[in-house]
Scaffold this motif. Structure first.
Motif, PDB file in Angstrom:
ATOM      1  N   ASP A 289       0.829  -1.201   0.000  1.00 41.97           N
ATOM      2  CA  ASP A 289       0.000   0.000   0.000  1.00 41.97           C
ATOM      3  C   ASP A 289       0.865   1.254   0.000  1.00 41.97           C
ATOM      4  N   PRO A 292       4.268   2.756  -3.370  1.00 43.76           N
ATOM      5  CA  PRO A 292       4.335   3.754  -4.442  1.00 43.76           C
ATOM      6  C   PRO A 292       4.903   5.103  -4.021  1.00 43.76           C
ATOM      7  N   ASN A 293       4.730   5.503  -2.756  1.00 45.71           N
ATOM      8  CA  ASN A 293       5.213   6.816  -2.323  1.00 45.71           C
ATOM      9  C   ASN A 293       6.496   6.765  -1.510  1.00 45.71           C
ATOM     10  N   ASP A 374      -0.930   8.204   0.663  1.00 44.64           N
ATOM     11  CA  ASP A 374      -0.738   9.419  -0.127  1.00 44.64           C
ATOM     12  C   ASP A 374      -0.642  10.667   0.737  1.00 44.64           C
ATOM     13  N   GLY A 433      -8.021   1.689  -5.719  1.00 45.04           N
ATOM     14  CA  GLY A 433      -6.645   1.943  -6.152  1.00 45.04           C
ATOM     15  C   GLY A 433      -6.457   3.227  -6.930  1.00 45.04           C
ATOM     16  N   LYS A 436      -3.397   5.797  -6.463  1.00 40.80           N
ATOM     17  CA  LYS A 436      -2.064   5.584  -7.052  1.00 40.80           C
ATOM     18  C   LYS A 436      -1.930   6.331  -8.371  1.00 40.80           C
ATOM     19  N   LYS A 437      -3.020   6.417  -9.138  1.00 38.89           N
ATOM     20  CA  LYS A 437      -2.975   7.108 -10.421  1.00 38.89           C
ATOM     21  C   LYS A 437      -2.921   8.618 -10.229  1.00 38.89           C
ATOM     22  N   SER A 439      -1.425  10.134  -7.645  1.00 37.38           N
ATOM     23  CA  SER A 439      -0.237  10.562  -6.906  1.00 37.38           C
ATOM     24  C   SER A 439       0.900  10.952  -7.851  1.00 37.38           C
TER      25      SER A 439
END
Length: 439
Positions: A289, A292-293, A374, A433, A436-437, A439
């Motif tokens: 989770d 991605p960041n 995020d 989800g 994620k797109k 961010s």
């Protein structure tokens, strides 16, 4: 040592029925209760410990729009409108002063980062602007460092974390809200798929809606309901000084320090960009989770593994509503600060502003910050459970944007036109989800 928070007396009786139950007595929870009560909606706030005793009294006390994720700027603006009236709203001293905030830049690369942020902020017509090196001393006198530039927002401010949440809770009470402390909510009950009540350690309260504003406890509470809430805890370390003469009035942060003047003439001081992240079982459960960041946030986190891993491993992740819960076993999260981090803050600040070399430390403390992948909060209904709302995951921004968040949560519960567009804060982004797109 925990900060000394203004006391709030608990209501003597627990109602058997209300319209809304708010779980959590931090800045967001009490603000939600205040604005629900202002609408004339019966509301009961249940706090397992004391009002404002966790992160809501342990933060830096900044009330800013500057530097926010663009998704948070409208919420920050709404909150500042409320902060400016907060002493009048509450009839008490919350410590709010519109003294401005400055972000200091040592390098041209840092200046360029803030230039990029200004482009995102331009549609909101903020009063933020970049200061040239020769302008900085007029706004923030006394520095011994040749700064490359600075970002300044005169309309940003500061308030007193130990006073604000209690003052808002008392204002909510005067408008008819019931404030219960030492009253943990064990879980919710449903009827025909809709919220029908909560079970507290002292009994059941029938209600139509529940707002979970549980801060660092929210993920655990949701887990017992089989709701996936991706949220981790990060430790912030803070100190306050004795009254100090000759230091700036304006709140400021450099790359490795931050300070805010207090009502008592002292300062709240921290090491900016150096929070501690304890590795816990949830670090592994939520690894993908948060992955991605991690590329952009890892430099600000100091990972460590220690006793907290086993402490959290032993915490039950599910329970029945007739059982004693983790919320009753630990009333107030009171972690120790990281002394090495605070020593760095003192050294870095004294180097940049010589007036702080004479600071005398009054106390220090730690606080656990609720963080989403995020770093944007969840202020949202949960589609799969009508009547259940989340107001959590404020990622270290909750004090500053707490009043606006509470107003938005109250609007969503009431079905009124929301104070700001709630779309960026929807819980569904972590289900489908889509975050994620974006961010």
């Amino acid at each position: 040592m925990a900060p000394r928070v203004d006391p709030v007396t608990s209501s003597e009786t627990v109602p058997h029925k209300t319209s809304v139950v708010v779980i959590g007595g931090g800045i967001v929870g009490v603000s939600t209760a205040l604005f629900l009560a202002e609408k004339g909606i019966p509301v009961v706030l249940c706090e397992k410990g004391r009002i404002g005793a966790e992160q809501s009294s342990r933060n830096w006390g900044w009330t800013r729009v500057m530097g926010r994720d663009p998704k948070e700027i409208p919420l920050g603006m709404e909150s500042l409108k409320l902060w400016r009236r907060m002493n009048d709203i509450t009839g008490a001293e919350t410590g709010f002063r519109q003294a401005g905030i400055v972000y200091l830049c040592e390098t041209r690369a840092e200046v360029e980062k803030y230039e990029e942020w200004l482009e995102h902020a331009r549609p909101f017509q903020l009063d933020s602007r970049l200061l040239a090196p020769g302008e900085i001393d007029r706004v923030l006198p006394g520095s011994a460092v040749p700064w490359a530039g600075a970002l300044h927002t005169p309309s940003d401010g500061r308030a007193e974390p130990t006073k604000a949440a209690p003052a808002i809770a008392e204002a909510a009470r005067r408008l008819g809200a019931t404030i219960l402390t030492g009253c943990a909510v064990r879980g919710v009950e449903t009827k025909a798929g809709h919220i029908s009540g909560v079970v507290t350690e002292t009994g059941r309260i029938d209600c139509d809606s529940v707002v979970l504003a549980g801060g660092a406890w929210s993920r655990l509470f949701c887990g017992n309901m089989n709701l996936h809430l991706p949220q981790l805890k990060v430790l912030g370390s803070v100190l306050r000084t004795q009254p100090l003469d000759g230091a700036p009035e304006t709140t400021a942060g450099g790359g490795n320090f931050a300070f805010r003047k207090r009502l008592d003439g002292g300062y709240t001081v921290a090491r900016r960009n150096a929070s501690t992240s304890d590795i816990t079982p949830d670090s592994f459960r939520l690894f993908f989770d948060f992955l991605p960041n991690l590329r952009t946030s890892w430099r600000e986190l100091r990972l460590r593994i220690g006793s907290r891993f086993l402490e959290e491993w032993r915490i039950p992740r599910s329970w029945s509503l007739d059982q004693t819960t983790p919320f009753e076993q630990v009333r107030v999260l009171d972690p120790m600060p990281v002394e090495k981090t605070l020593a760095e803050a003192r050294e870095n600040l004294g180097r940049a502003f010589p007036a702080f070399r004479q600071m005398q430390i009054a106390e220090s403390w730690g606080g656990l910050i609720d963080v989403t992948p995020d770093a944007v909060p969840v202020i949202s209904p949960v589609a799969t459970l009508p009547g259940f709302f989340l107001a959590t995951g404020f990622s270290g921004h909750g004090f500053g944007i707490g009043p606006g968040a509470g107003k938005l949560a109250a609007d969503l519960v009431a079905g009124d036109t929301p104070a700001v567009d709630p779309h960026p804060y929807r819980y569904a982004r972590f289900v489908d989800g889509s975050w994620k797109k974006a961010s």
